[in-house]
Design a protein around this motif. Sequence first.
Motif, PDB file in Angstrom:
ATOM      1  N   PHE A 109      -8.878  -1.980   0.418  1.00  0.00           N
ATOM      2  CA  PHE A 109      -8.669  -2.867   1.551  1.00  0.00           C
ATOM      3  C   PHE A 109      -9.982  -3.470   2.034  1.00  0.00           C
ATOM      4  CE2 PHE A 109      -8.774  -3.284   6.148  1.00  0.00           C
ATOM      5  CZ  PHE A 109      -7.898  -4.341   6.296  1.00  0.00           C
ATOM      6  N   LEU A 156       0.824  -1.213   0.000  1.00  0.00           N
ATOM      7  CA  LEU A 156       0.000   0.000   0.000  1.00  0.00           C
ATOM      8  C   LEU A 156       0.853   1.255   0.000  1.00  0.00           C
ATOM      9  CD1 LEU A 156      -2.950  -0.839   2.423  1.00  0.00           C
ATOM     10  CD2 LEU A 156      -2.930  -0.837  -0.066  1.00  0.00           C
ATOM     11  N   LEU A 201       2.068   1.689  -3.478  1.00  0.00           N
ATOM     12  CA  LEU A 201       0.978   2.189  -4.325  1.00  0.00           C
ATOM     13  C   LEU A 201       0.783   3.688  -4.119  1.00  0.00           C
ATOM     14  CD1 LEU A 201      -1.786  -0.569  -4.078  1.00  0.00           C
ATOM     15  CD2 LEU A 201      -0.508   0.092  -6.115  1.00  0.00           C
ATOM     16  N   ASN A 202       0.821   4.094  -2.874  1.00  0.00           N
ATOM     17  CA  ASN A 202       0.655   5.512  -2.565  1.00  0.00           C
ATOM     18  C   ASN A 202       1.820   6.318  -3.114  1.00  0.00           C
ATOM     19  OD1 ASN A 202       1.249   7.939  -0.714  1.00  0.00           O
ATOM     20  ND2 ASN A 202      -0.922   7.490  -0.363  1.00  0.00           N
ATOM     21  N   ASN A 245      -8.942   5.811  -1.220  1.00  0.00           N
ATOM     22  CA  ASN A 245      -8.952   4.766  -2.247  1.00  0.00           C
ATOM     23  C   ASN A 245      -8.270   3.498  -1.755  1.00  0.00           C
ATOM     24  OD1 ASN A 245     -10.328   6.325  -4.087  1.00  0.00           O
ATOM     25  ND2 ASN A 245      -8.481   7.095  -5.061  1.00  0.00           N
ATOM     26  N   ILE A 246      -7.185   3.645  -1.055  1.00  0.00           N
ATOM     27  CA  ILE A 246      -6.483   2.486  -0.508  1.00  0.00           C
ATOM     28  C   ILE A 246      -7.366   1.784   0.523  1.00  0.00           C
ATOM     29  CG2 ILE A 246      -4.525   1.769   0.921  1.00  0.00           C
ATOM     30  CD1 ILE A 246      -2.857   3.906  -0.530  1.00  0.00           C
ATOM     31  N   LEU A 268      -2.140   7.032  -4.974  1.00  0.00           N
ATOM     32  CA  LEU A 268      -3.493   6.686  -4.515  1.00  0.00           C
ATOM     33  C   LEU A 268      -3.765   7.352  -3.171  1.00  0.00           C
ATOM     34  CD1 LEU A 268      -3.750   2.886  -5.355  1.00  0.00           C
ATOM     35  CD2 LEU A 268      -4.880   4.779  -6.497  1.00  0.00           C
TER      36      LEU A 268
END
Length: 187
Positions: free
Chosen positions: A153, A135, A138-139, A148-149, A144
Amino acid sequence: LMVAAIENFIFYYAVQTGVSATELGLIATLPLFVGAVGQYILPALVKEKGLGPFVIITMFIQVFGVFGILLHSLFALPFLWLLISVVLFYLGGMSSSPLWIDWAQNLVPKRNFRRFIARRSSYTWWLILIFFVGLALLNRFFGLSLKNIFLMFVLFDSSSFLALLNFDPRTPNSSSNSFTLFCESTN
């Protein structure tokens, strides 16, 4: 994953939403108090034969709390909504723990139970670590947002909860095959 994410980030999230010191104190103590009371009372009320359904009910209460937190993060809902959601999360989670151990103990042979719990915990924490690092990446690389994360989840975790509803340890050809194989591999 759901438990680790909520327990690790709920206070950070609450502060980011601008809660007062009193509200932060409530969110840090009331859910634990209600969860502890539920954990003390519920196992005494549940009969041995009713463990499976009560494990699912308490887990559903916990998931319901997560959806409440998600809704709070998506919409401008009042603090009371967040507090009730966190209370439900802790009540469901803390109440399900002793029931789950009793329930799992009936599914896993006694000679393998300690090893099963140890492996389950180890695999879970490795998965949590990989998930959080993923995560963060991704961020970092795709920008993101936290909402959204969190939504990804919750969708992932909800699918695992639905898989649990289809779990039948008595049926060898059901989705329990991987669980059965895991229990047998701990010999």
